[in-house]
Design a protein around this motif. Sequence first.
Motif, PDB file in Angstrom:
ATOM      1  N   PHE A 150      15.816 -17.220   0.368  1.00  0.00           N
ATOM      2  CA  PHE A 150      15.734 -17.356   1.822  1.00  0.00           C
ATOM      3  C   PHE A 150      14.274 -17.286   2.292  1.00  0.00           C
ATOM      4  O   PHE A 150      13.810 -18.128   3.060  1.00  0.00           O
ATOM      5  CB  PHE A 150      16.557 -16.260   2.516  1.00  0.00           C
ATOM      6  N   ASP A 151      13.565 -16.279   1.827  1.00  0.00           N
ATOM      7  CA  ASP A 151      12.195 -16.077   2.293  1.00  0.00           C
ATOM      8  C   ASP A 151      11.224 -17.118   1.737  1.00  0.00           C
ATOM      9  O   ASP A 151      10.187 -17.378   2.343  1.00  0.00           O
ATOM     10  CB  ASP A 151      11.716 -14.678   1.899  1.00  0.00           C
ATOM     11  N   SER A 152      11.553 -17.701   0.578  1.00  0.00           N
ATOM     12  CA  SER A 152      10.671 -18.719   0.007  1.00  0.00           C
ATOM     13  C   SER A 152      11.146 -20.132   0.323  1.00  0.00           C
ATOM     14  O   SER A 152      10.531 -21.100  -0.126  1.00  0.00           O
ATOM     15  CB  SER A 152      10.582 -18.544  -1.514  1.00  0.00           C
ATOM     16  N   ASP A 153      12.244 -20.242   1.087  1.00  0.00           N
ATOM     17  CA  ASP A 153      12.798 -21.547   1.474  1.00  0.00           C
ATOM     18  C   ASP A 153      13.096 -22.390   0.234  1.00  0.00           C
ATOM     19  O   ASP A 153      12.778 -23.580   0.167  1.00  0.00           O
ATOM     20  CB  ASP A 153      11.830 -22.280   2.397  1.00  0.00           C
ATOM     21  N   ALA A 374       5.208 -21.248  -0.461  1.00  0.00           N
ATOM     22  CA  ALA A 374       6.017 -20.291   0.298  1.00  0.00           C
ATOM     23  C   ALA A 374       5.152 -19.153   0.839  1.00  0.00           C
ATOM     24  O   ALA A 374       5.323 -18.704   1.973  1.00  0.00           O
ATOM     25  CB  ALA A 374       7.126 -19.736  -0.594  1.00  0.00           C
ATOM     26  N   LEU A 375       4.185 -18.703   0.036  1.00  0.00           N
ATOM     27  CA  LEU A 375       3.307 -17.614   0.474  1.00  0.00           C
ATOM     28  C   LEU A 375       2.339 -18.059   1.569  1.00  0.00           C
ATOM     29  O   LEU A 375       1.822 -17.224   2.314  1.00  0.00           O
ATOM     30  CB  LEU A 375       2.521 -17.067  -0.726  1.00  0.00           C
ATOM     31  N   ARG A 408      -4.750 -17.516  -6.560  1.00  0.00           N
ATOM     32  CA  ARG A 408      -4.441 -17.540  -5.126  1.00  0.00           C
ATOM     33  C   ARG A 408      -3.105 -16.855  -4.841  1.00  0.00           C
ATOM     34  O   ARG A 408      -2.947 -16.165  -3.831  1.00  0.00           O
ATOM     35  CB  ARG A 408      -4.425 -18.979  -4.619  1.00  0.00           C
ATOM     36  N   ILE A 409      -2.129 -17.026  -5.738  1.00  0.00           N
ATOM     37  CA  ILE A 409      -0.836 -16.360  -5.571  1.00  0.00           C
ATOM     38  C   ILE A 409      -1.013 -14.848  -5.609  1.00  0.00           C
ATOM     39  O   ILE A 409      -0.543 -14.128  -4.716  1.00  0.00           O
ATOM     40  CB  ILE A 409       0.151 -16.829  -6.670  1.00  0.00           C
ATOM     41  N   PHE A 410      -1.704 -14.343  -6.626  1.00  0.00           N
ATOM     42  CA  PHE A 410      -1.907 -12.894  -6.739  1.00  0.00           C
ATOM     43  C   PHE A 410      -2.757 -12.363  -5.585  1.00  0.00           C
ATOM     44  O   PHE A 410      -2.509 -11.270  -5.078  1.00  0.00           O
ATOM     45  CB  PHE A 410      -2.561 -12.555  -8.079  1.00  0.00           C
TER      46      PHE A 410
END
Length: 637
Positions: A150-153, A374-375, A408-410
């Motif tokens: 849900f939160d990451s679509d 998503a982030l 970039r994710i971390f």
Amino acid sequence: MTDRTLPSALNVLNFPLTGSRLIEASAGTGKTFTIAALYVRLVLGHGGDNAFSRPLTPPDILVVTFTDAATKELRDRIRERLSKAAACFQEDPHEPSSGDEFLLKLRAEYTPEQWPGCARKLQLAAEWMDESAVSTIHGWCNRMLGEHAFDSDSLFTQTLETDQSELLMDVVRDYWRSFYFALPEPDIRTLRGWWRTPEALHQSVMPLLDYADELGSDEPPAQVCETVSQQKADELAALKQGWAQWTQELRTILEGAVAAKVVDGRKIQARYFTPWLEKLHTWATTDEVMPDLKTGWERLTPEGLAECWKQGEPPAHPALTAMETLKARLESLPDARSGLLKHACRWIENRFDAEQQKRAQMGFNDLLTRLDAALRSDNGERLAEIIRTQFPVAMIDEFQDTDPLQYRIFDTVYRVAKNVPEQGLILIGDPKQAIYAFRGADIYTYLRARRDTGGRHYTLATNFRSTRAMVAAVNEVFQLAESRASGEGAFLFRRGDDNQVPFLSVEAKGRADTLVIDDAEAAAMTLWYPEDQAEALPKLQYVQLMSDGCATEIVRLLRLGQHGTAGFGHPGELLKPVMPGDIAVLVNTGREAAAIRMALSKRGVRSVYLSDKESIFQSAQAGELQFWLAACAAPEN
């Protein structure tokens, strides 16, 4: 190198477990041991002011490495460490302990009354390791997309395709048909000079797909070709301006110089310059782009004429000055290749994504790009907070192999530069390996992380793998390059007083045995070079000379081993003989490997060539196996 760039020597018992920190760990300095030890401390909640805010359980601690094999090994090593720590805390305080130095020092910081509770925590953590968050970055991203759909679509159910090459190739073929078939014939001829087939276009586009958003363009190929063609025509016309007249003037000047004998006839004659000037005139008066002047490019310049002018000053003429840069300017005329690639990479990436969505599938790289997207979405901060809560502490192993997208994710999740004390991010890697781009490493990602963790750098300062002599030799070689005042440091990153990738010497614990030859420790490092050789050898002769020398030395060591005078141990003691499997030869190319193997074969020594560039399916053994399988499949044939 400034003081602020020098990492602190890491003490595993008081290393701070909060905020963001970078551990630089050279090969053999106990990186895996350190990760497991920090894991034990996190489970116990150990460290006083340097402890995390609460004890953690294995599902709370994220440990990321970069291969499935490394993941399994790391999980097993952590489990083993937790079990040994639990056993150490279960021992009778009045009896001798079987624990190592780290465990004994750790246990000493707790009272004996606390030991049973510590042992219980550690034992439960060891039994809980099957549910621990130790995984590859791709596996972790896949888990986050699934658990937080849900939160990451994200879709709840998606198929992870390990090989998407055929689907991508179909998209490239669609692009080729959709945009290139309709181009005018001259543009198609130009296009086929770069890519004769869709497969060739695929090879050029592949490295760009990860950067389609930044590099991509919506200008279609037909418009790109038309725009570039006009720009090229305008620039070419400007370069040709005046040359039709200049060629006649140059002919008159040079013919007069030859007649007056003021030039060196060996270097310039009418039979030389007449074809050059005719080609330049043809170029200036037609659609030709690049005249074929060969040595004329250099001779028809002020410097070139000065070399062959014997009397007086060589002539000055605008054509001679223009010739100095004409070839380079013609070679840099605009072409449509980059514009075509920009459009192709964006269109192909968008179509490929659409085709994947239709099939509810994704590839390994999509795991990263979708979590990253998503982030960075409107809901990204909420998703980052959920992940931080789920994994308050993360340890990233082999950090030197992290690329910009992964970092970039971390960084989005753990806010590296802010050094937030309510969370922990520990980056562990060898900066010296970050220079190897062929492994997928990105030195600039490492440098960014180093800046983001400024003042919070640590190093593992003791090598546990090599002999003291070997470590001292390596330190000596690299320190010479690092300390040379006129250089840029051992790894060429020193700028003035700042060096973002410094060489740091390490200590050595040493090994239980060393290589002994003729009752003396062998030199750790030896340099071979041809004696009495004033000039550079031809490459083939050099490779042959070094191959023969290497093979001769290997045979010598093996023979000494057979006689008990070369082996592993200590001088004056019975040695473990040197065996062929103890010797490795590193080469730059397959040709060098073949030369070494041939030299060894002539001396009766068998060898095995290991290369990550060769497929096992291309080996002779694979061909033989294919014949056997074919015979089993069709015995009547």
